[in-house]
Each structure stands twice: as structure tokens, then as C-alpha cells.
Write a protein that holds these residues in place. Structure first.
Motif, PDB file in Angstrom:
ATOM      1  N   LEU A   1       8.621  -0.895  -7.358  1.00 49.23           N
ATOM      2  CA  LEU A   1       8.511  -1.912  -8.401  1.00 49.23           C
ATOM      3  C   LEU A   1       9.281  -1.481  -9.648  1.00 49.23           C
ATOM      4  CD1 LEU A   1       7.317  -4.600  -9.277  1.00 49.23           C
ATOM      5  CD2 LEU A   1       5.231  -3.392  -9.962  1.00 49.23           C
ATOM      6  N   PHE A   2       9.338  -0.175  -9.904  1.00 50.87           N
ATOM      7  CA  PHE A   2      10.100   0.320 -11.050  1.00 50.87           C
ATOM      8  C   PHE A   2      11.592   0.042 -10.855  1.00 50.87           C
ATOM      9  CE2 PHE A   2       6.210   2.781 -11.413  1.00 50.87           C
ATOM     10  CZ  PHE A   2       5.963   2.715 -12.780  1.00 50.87           C
ATOM     11  N   GLY A   3      12.050   0.122  -9.602  1.00 54.14           N
ATOM     12  CA  GLY A   3      13.438  -0.197  -9.315  1.00 54.14           C
ATOM     13  C   GLY A   3      13.761  -1.654  -9.607  1.00 54.14           C
ATOM     14  N   GLY A   4      12.851  -2.565  -9.234  1.00 52.48           N
ATOM     15  CA  GLY A   4      13.087  -3.985  -9.467  1.00 52.48           C
ATOM     16  C   GLY A   4      13.065  -4.348 -10.932  1.00 52.48           C
ATOM     17  N   SER A   5      11.997  -3.936 -11.642  1.00 50.49           N
ATOM     18  CA  SER A   5      11.892  -4.289 -13.060  1.00 50.49           C
ATOM     19  C   SER A   5      12.963  -3.580 -13.886  1.00 50.49           C
ATOM     20  CB  SER A   5      10.491  -3.944 -13.587  1.00 50.49           C
ATOM     21  OG  SER A   5      10.177  -2.587 -13.349  1.00 50.49           O
ATOM     22  N   GLY A   6      13.241  -2.324 -13.565  1.00 46.70           N
ATOM     23  CA  GLY A   6      14.256  -1.580 -14.308  1.00 46.70           C
ATOM     24  C   GLY A   6      15.658  -2.123 -14.074  1.00 46.70           C
TER      25      GLY A   6
ATOM     26  N   VAL B   1       6.922 -12.350 -12.325  1.00 46.92           N
ATOM     27  CA  VAL B   1       6.489 -12.999 -11.083  1.00 46.92           C
ATOM     28  C   VAL B   1       7.606 -12.961 -10.048  1.00 46.92           C
ATOM     29  CG1 VAL B   1       5.853 -15.210 -10.049  1.00 46.92           C
ATOM     30  CG2 VAL B   1       4.764 -14.475 -12.177  1.00 46.92           C
ATOM     31  N   VAL B   2       8.839 -13.251 -10.472  1.00 45.53           N
ATOM     32  CA  VAL B   2       9.976 -13.255  -9.542  1.00 45.53           C
ATOM     33  C   VAL B   2      10.172 -11.867  -8.926  1.00 45.53           C
ATOM     34  CG1 VAL B   2      12.485 -13.483  -9.387  1.00 45.53           C
ATOM     35  CG2 VAL B   2      11.164 -15.184 -10.658  1.00 45.53           C
ATOM     36  N   VAL B   3      10.134 -10.816  -9.766  1.00 47.97           N
ATOM     37  CA  VAL B   3      10.328  -9.442  -9.274  1.00 47.97           C
ATOM     38  C   VAL B   3       9.195  -9.040  -8.339  1.00 47.97           C
ATOM     39  CG1 VAL B   3      10.373  -7.014  -9.979  1.00 47.97           C
ATOM     40  CG2 VAL B   3      11.721  -8.695 -11.239  1.00 47.97           C
ATOM     41  N   ILE B   4       7.965  -9.362  -8.701  1.00 48.99           N
ATOM     42  CA  ILE B   4       6.819  -8.963  -7.884  1.00 48.99           C
ATOM     43  C   ILE B   4       6.821  -9.690  -6.540  1.00 48.99           C
ATOM     44  CG2 ILE B   4       4.309  -9.341  -7.715  1.00 48.99           C
ATOM     45  CD1 ILE B   4       4.007  -8.075 -10.396  1.00 48.99           C
ATOM     46  N   GLU B   5       7.217 -10.939  -6.523  1.00 49.17           N
ATOM     47  CA  GLU B   5       7.272 -11.669  -5.254  1.00 49.17           C
ATOM     48  C   GLU B   5       8.254 -11.007  -4.292  1.00 49.17           C
ATOM     49  OE1 GLU B   5       5.361 -14.152  -4.052  1.00 49.17           O
ATOM     50  OE2 GLU B   5       4.180 -13.756  -5.850  1.00 49.17           O
ATOM     51  N   ARG B   6       9.382 -10.514  -4.811  1.00 51.08           N
ATOM     52  CA  ARG B   6      10.337  -9.818  -3.946  1.00 51.08           C
ATOM     53  C   ARG B   6       9.780  -8.462  -3.528  1.00 51.08           C
ATOM     54  NH1 ARG B   6      15.288  -7.427  -3.208  1.00 51.08           N
ATOM     55  NH2 ARG B   6      15.372  -6.330  -5.185  1.00 51.08           N
ATOM     56  N   PHE B   7       9.083  -7.787  -4.419  1.00 52.40           N
ATOM     57  CA  PHE B   7       8.450  -6.502  -4.116  1.00 52.40           C
ATOM     58  C   PHE B   7       7.447  -6.645  -2.970  1.00 52.40           C
ATOM     59  CE2 PHE B   7       4.841  -3.572  -5.178  1.00 52.40           C
ATOM     60  CZ  PHE B   7       5.477  -2.375  -4.905  1.00 52.40           C
ATOM     61  N   LYS B   8       6.735  -7.768  -2.952  1.00 54.46           N
ATOM     62  CA  LYS B   8       5.733  -8.009  -1.917  1.00 54.46           C
ATOM     63  C   LYS B   8       6.347  -8.149  -0.529  1.00 54.46           C
ATOM     64  CE  LYS B   8       2.336 -10.545  -4.714  1.00 54.46           C
ATOM     65  NZ  LYS B   8       1.753 -11.894  -4.906  1.00 54.46           N
TER      66      LYS B   8
ATOM     67  N   ARG C   1       0.813  -1.212   0.000  1.00 51.31           N
ATOM     68  CA  ARG C   1       0.000   0.000   0.000  1.00 51.31           C
ATOM     69  C   ARG C   1       0.851   1.268   0.000  1.00 51.31           C
ATOM     70  NH1 ARG C   1      -5.180  -1.236  -1.396  1.00 51.31           N
ATOM     71  NH2 ARG C   1      -5.953  -3.074  -0.254  1.00 51.31           N
ATOM     72  N   ASP C   2       2.162   1.120   0.194  1.00 46.70           N
ATOM     73  CA  ASP C   2       3.009   2.314   0.302  1.00 46.70           C
ATOM     74  C   ASP C   2       3.330   2.929  -1.057  1.00 46.70           C
ATOM     75  OD1 ASP C   2       6.128   1.273  -0.381  1.00 46.70           O
ATOM     76  OD2 ASP C   2       4.705  -0.262   0.261  1.00 46.70           O
ATOM     77  N   GLU C   3       3.194   2.159  -2.142  1.00 48.52           N
ATOM     78  CA  GLU C   3       3.463   2.705  -3.478  1.00 48.52           C
ATOM     79  C   GLU C   3       2.258   2.486  -4.386  1.00 48.52           C
ATOM     80  OE1 GLU C   3       6.705   2.624  -7.132  1.00 48.52           O
ATOM     81  OE2 GLU C   3       6.596   0.910  -5.791  1.00 48.52           O
ATOM     82  N   LYS C   4       1.754   3.552  -4.970  1.00 48.84           N
ATOM     83  CA  LYS C   4       0.670   3.438  -5.933  1.00 48.84           C
ATOM     84  C   LYS C   4       1.276   3.091  -7.286  1.00 48.84           C
ATOM     85  CE  LYS C   4      -2.993   6.077  -8.207  1.00 48.84           C
ATOM     86  NZ  LYS C   4      -3.594   7.421  -8.384  1.00 48.84           N
ATOM     87  N   ILE C   5       0.801   1.986  -7.894  1.00 46.90           N
ATOM     88  CA  ILE C   5       1.312   1.553  -9.191  1.00 46.90           C
ATOM     89  C   ILE C   5       0.281   1.890 -10.262  1.00 46.90           C
ATOM     90  CG2 ILE C   5       2.217  -0.362 -10.551  1.00 46.90           C
ATOM     91  CD1 ILE C   5       3.858   0.167  -8.087  1.00 46.90           C
ATOM     92  N   ASP C   6       0.687   2.702 -11.223  1.00 53.57           N
ATOM     93  CA  ASP C   6      -0.212   3.106 -12.309  1.00 53.57           C
ATOM     94  C   ASP C   6       0.098   2.264 -13.538  1.00 53.57           C
ATOM     95  OD1 ASP C   6      -1.856   4.413 -14.131  1.00 53.57           O
ATOM     96  OD2 ASP C   6      -0.374   5.985 -14.523  1.00 53.57           O
ATOM     97  N   TYR C   7      -0.710   1.213 -13.760  1.00 56.49           N
ATOM     98  CA  TYR C   7      -0.545   0.409 -14.976  1.00 56.49           C
ATOM     99  C   TYR C   7      -1.636   0.814 -15.959  1.00 56.49           C
ATOM    100  CZ  TYR C   7      -0.233  -3.396 -18.299  1.00 56.49           C
ATOM    101  OH  TYR C   7      -0.093  -4.114 -19.466  1.00 56.49           O
TER     102      TYR C   7
ATOM    103  N   GLY D   1       8.188  -6.214   0.966  1.00 57.15           N
ATOM    104  CA  GLY D   1       8.213  -4.948   1.693  1.00 57.15           C
ATOM    105  C   GLY D   1       9.210  -3.941   1.149  1.00 57.15           C
ATOM    106  N   LYS D   2       9.128  -2.744   1.698  1.00 55.72           N
ATOM    107  CA  LYS D   2       9.927  -1.625   1.204  1.00 55.72           C
ATOM    108  C   LYS D   2      11.426  -1.852   1.386  1.00 55.72           C
ATOM    109  CE  LYS D   2       9.398   3.417   1.236  1.00 55.72           C
ATOM    110  NZ  LYS D   2       8.691   4.550   1.871  1.00 55.72           N
TER     111      LYS D   2
END
Length: 460
Positions: A349-354, A333-340, A292-298, A342-343
Motif C-alpha cells: 500500500l505504501f508503494g501505491g500511495s507513495g 479509495v482508488v489506490v486501496i481498491e487496486r491494492f485489494k 493478509r500478506d501485508e500488515k498495515i500500521d495506521y 492482490g500482491k
């Protein structure tokens, strides 16, 4: 600037019309774990090379130049506001292979590929600009949609096991690698192991990279591939030959007829591609509920503009069999699981995917990594196609809404895998009209996938 993000807000960005520009270290924290994983996983990007060698007759160094160009354009997604790990349009690869193979090798085949990729790119841009992205596919009857996706999966599997296919070249290596890959990715038992041990959890997060390393060892042990000859330094891509012999700069622009001929297969590829767009949205929504700490605009329209632009650019600078797709599902999926987690695990999420895609681009430049996996690129491609075949067949069947849909879809899928997209669309439209008549677009819903559940409830 990335440190100043307030709770529940988007990561900082520079507005550019429909795009949101984010630069590493400025607008997002650089995530080193994802960068390092990207260094290794560039091996999967390199698996496109055997396709270009086989279908276009490209020398290795020329195909490497195409992969490098594609890699640079992968960065545009996160840089311009699309929070995904982009990749190929993997389910459509067998369709595109079959399509371009109907043209004589040489200039004719290059022209056919250029026309196909440019048509797909311009279509995607048009849908993004008009805001129609997502609405077009909703007009396709479920039976036809199911058949196209199912056929793409069947074509992927057939391309590996057909006479003269990759399985005949690497039977033992593919059997072992695919068996272990399916266990790691799809098995319930391995999923339990991941939750019980950090070691198995780490292996699970690496996606198919451990399988590629396994193939590097197993291939030579069974005499199906040479041991890698590790070379040092940077790669030497041949852009000169690429642009003089495989692009419009050297062979001229395709005829209008080639663009018209490409339309049925382009539409089939787009239907498959849109499934990846839906998957992107679902994965990001799932992450949004946890973080909830980051709003993701897809935004689907923005995504269409970006991968449409990538396809259009690649059609001119380096036509590519794999096409420019909106998602690399396994790594997303791998990046999002790590994003979940926590901060602290991943700030944005942009940091992980980028960071992951910056890593793959770095890896593509390093000769030790390229030379390590070069002998087994055909195996890596077979592995990718079989995994995609599994997913496409599953997704395709679930698109059906009734027994009649499934019957129509089965026929469409078989025709598509054997005769191509033009025949498949013609057969699909005819069958759907004959069976549903005025209900052509709506079809029917006999709750085929929930009947047994309801019966079980009644019995209990």
C-alpha cells in the motif's frame, strides 16, 4: 529490501522514533500505474490556485509556488509511515475563506491566514505528541459535531452558488461537469456498469480526472473559458515574491490577538479534519481484512504529527487556504481498491500511495499539464467543493443521534455558513445547554436512523 517482506509482516522500514522511514525502490516497490495516474491528477492540486488569487491577490506564478511546496510535503506521509494519499482539508475550505475574508486584503489577511494555519498545525502536533488525538473530538457533543460538519457542507455549496460565485461564471460547464461527476461517483447505476465492463471500471478508477478533461472541452464550447494554450517545458514558480510579500519573512509575524481570534474557526476546522482521520482508519482497516500478506500500521498520533508539521511549515514558507489535510478520500479509495486486487496488482500500500504522490509532484513541474488545465481551474475548484458539500452534509447529518440533535445541528450549520465559526460555537453551546442541561456531553440517542427499519421488521 521490499522483496524480502514475509507474509503478514510490515513492509521494511528504518525506525525514526514515532516514524517509520520508507524509501522508494528500497523499502517499497515503485508502482508505475499509480505514478502515471498521479501525473494526470495533479490538475486537482492546481485547483487551489484560483483561491489564492481571489483571496490573497497572488499572481499565478506565486500561487503555483505554494502548490509546489504543498506537493513536496505530501510525500512526507508515506515516507514517514502514514499509508495514505494526503490532500486538502476540503470541507473546511469555505470556513477558512469566510474567516480570512473578514480581514482587509493585503498584509492583514496574510497575517490572519498565517496565524490560522500555524495554530492548526501546532494544535495537531500537540495532540499527536500527547497521544490525545481522537480523544478531544469525543468530548464534543454529537449535536455540535453534527452542526459543524453540516455547516461546512452548506458553506461549500453556498460559495459556489452565491451572487458573484463560480456558478455565475461557468453555469453550463459546472452543470454538465457536476452532473456527470455525481453520476460517476455516487450513482448505483454507474456502480453496476463498473462491475459489468472493464472500460467503465477504468473510468471509475480515474476519480474526477475525466470530468476535468471534459471541462477543458465543454468550457470553451459554451464560451465560458478559453481554449488552453499548451506551453512546453517546466514551470516557473515565483518563490521570491512569495517569500517577500506573502510570508513572515516579508510581512512580519502576526500579533498574538490574531492567534486568539483564529481559535474558534481552528476548532471547527479540526472537527472536520478529524472526520478524515476516521475515514483513513476505516479504509485501511477494510483493506487489511482483504490483504493478509501485508500488515498495515495506521497510527492517528503519527498522522497528526505529520499533517500538523505540514501545516506549521506551510504557514511559514507558503500560507495556503486549502490547509494540509490527512486524506484525499477519492484517490485513497482508488489506490486501496487496486491494492485489494492482490500482491501482483500492488505489492505494498505504501508503494501505491507513495508512487501516486511522486506522480502528482512530477506533473506539477510540467508546463504542458499546467497550461492544459489553467483555463478551467475555477471549474475544478467548484466541482471539488460541490462533491465535498454532498459528502459533508451526509456525514454531518449521520453524526446526529436524535431528533433534537438534528434540530440543533441545523441551526448551528446555518449560523456557521452565514456568520462563521465563532457564532456557530456560541449558538451550539447555548442551544445544547438549554435543551440537554446536565446531559450536555451525552445528549440522547432515540435511534432516529433505525426506527423505520425496526418498524418494517415488526410489520413483516
Amino acid at each position: 529490501m521490499w522483496k524480502n517482506r514475509a507474509h503478514g509482516e510490515e513492509s521494511p522500514y528504518i525506525p525514526l522514533g514515532p516514524f517509520k522511514l520508507r524509501l522508494p525502490f528500497v523499502h517499497y516497490k515503485f508502482e508505475w500505474p499509480d505514478y502515471v495516474q498521479g501525473l494526470l491528477m495533479c490538475a486537482v492540486d492546481l485547483a487551489a490556485i484560483p483561491l489564492m488569487i481571489e483571496l490573497l491577490g497572488m499572481p499565478f506564478e506565486v500561487a503555483l509556488a505554494v502548490v509546489l511546496l504543498n506537493g513536496v510535503l505530501y510525500l512526507t506521509h508515506h515516507l514517514f509511515g502514514d499509508p495514505v494519499v494526503p490532500g486538502w482539508i476540503t470541507p473546511a475550505i469555505p470556513l477558512i475563506m469566510a474567516y480570512v475574508s473578514t480581514f482587509p486584503e493585503g498584509v492583514d489577511r496574510v497575517h490572519a491566514l498565517v496565524a490560522f494555519q500555524l495554530t492548526l498545525g501546532l494544535l495537531s502536533i500537540l495532540l499527536g505528541i500527547t497521544g490525545l488525538a481522537g480523544k478531544v473530538v469525543s468530548f464534543v457533543p454529537p449535536a455540535i459535531k453534527s452542526g459543524i460538519i453540516l455547516g461546512a457542507g452548506l458553506a461549500a455549496v453556498i460559495s459556489v452558488f452565491e451572487v458573484g460565485g463560480r456558478f455565475e461564471q461557468f453555469p453550463w460547464t459546472i452543470s454538465i461537469a457536476v452532473g456527470i461527476a455525481f453520476y460517476i461517483i455516487f450513482s448505483k447505476h454507474f456502480n453496476q456498469l463498473k462491475n459489468s465492463s472493464s472500460m467503465w471500471g477504468f473510468i471509475g478508477k480515474l476519480g474526477i480526472f475525466p470530468i476535468i478533461i471534459l471541462a477543458v472541452i465543454v468550457g470553451p464550447l459554451f464560451g465560458e473559458a478559453p481554449w488552453p494554450n499548451i506551453e512546453w517545458g517546466l514551470i516557473n514558480p515565483d518563490f521570491g515574491t512569495l517569500w517577500s510579500e506573502y510570508t513572515v519573512f516579508g510581512v512580519g509575524f502576526p500579533s498574538l490577538m490574531l492567534f486568539l481570534q483564529a481559535i474558534p474557526t481552528v476548532l471547527a476546522a479540526y472537527i472536520v479534519l478529524f472526520g478524515d482521520v476516521l475515514q483513513s482508519k476505516a479504509l485501511i482497516s477494510e483493506a487489511d481484512e482483504v490483504r493478509r500478506d501485508e500488515k498495515i500500521d495506521y497510527n492517528e498520533n503519527r498522522a497528526h504529527l505529520i499533517f500538523g508539521g505540514r501545516n506549521s511549515i506551510m504557514s511559514i514558507l507558503g500560507p495556503d487556504i486549502t490547509m494540509a489535510g490527512p486524506l484525499w478520500a477519492a484517490m485513497q479509495v482508488v489506490v486501496i481498491e487496486r491494492f485489494k486486487e492482490g500482491k501482483k496488482a500492488m505489492h505494498s500500500l505504501f508503494g501505491g500511495s507513495g508512487s501516486f504522490r511522486w506522480g502528482t509532484n512530477t506533473g506539477l513541474l510540467l508546463m504542458p499539464i499546467v497550461s492544459l488545465v489553467q483555463p478551467i481551474l475555477g471549474i475544478a475548484l467548484a466541482l471539488t467543493l460541490l462533491i465535498q458539500g454532498y459528502v459533508s452534509v451526509r456525514v454531518g447529518i449521520l453524526e446526529a443521534r436524535s431528533h433534537r440533535d438534528l434540530g440543533i445541528a441545523g441551526i448551528i450549520g446555518a449560523v456557521l455558513a452565514t456568520k462563521g465559526a465563532t457564532w456557530a460555537f456560541a449558538v451550539g453551546v447555548l442551544l445544547t445547554l438549554l435543551i440537554y442541561g446536565k446531559r450536555f456531553f451525552k445528549g440522547e440517542n432515540d435511534e432516529i436512523f433505525t426506527k423505520d427499519m425496526k418498524e418494517d421488521k415488526r410489520i413483516s
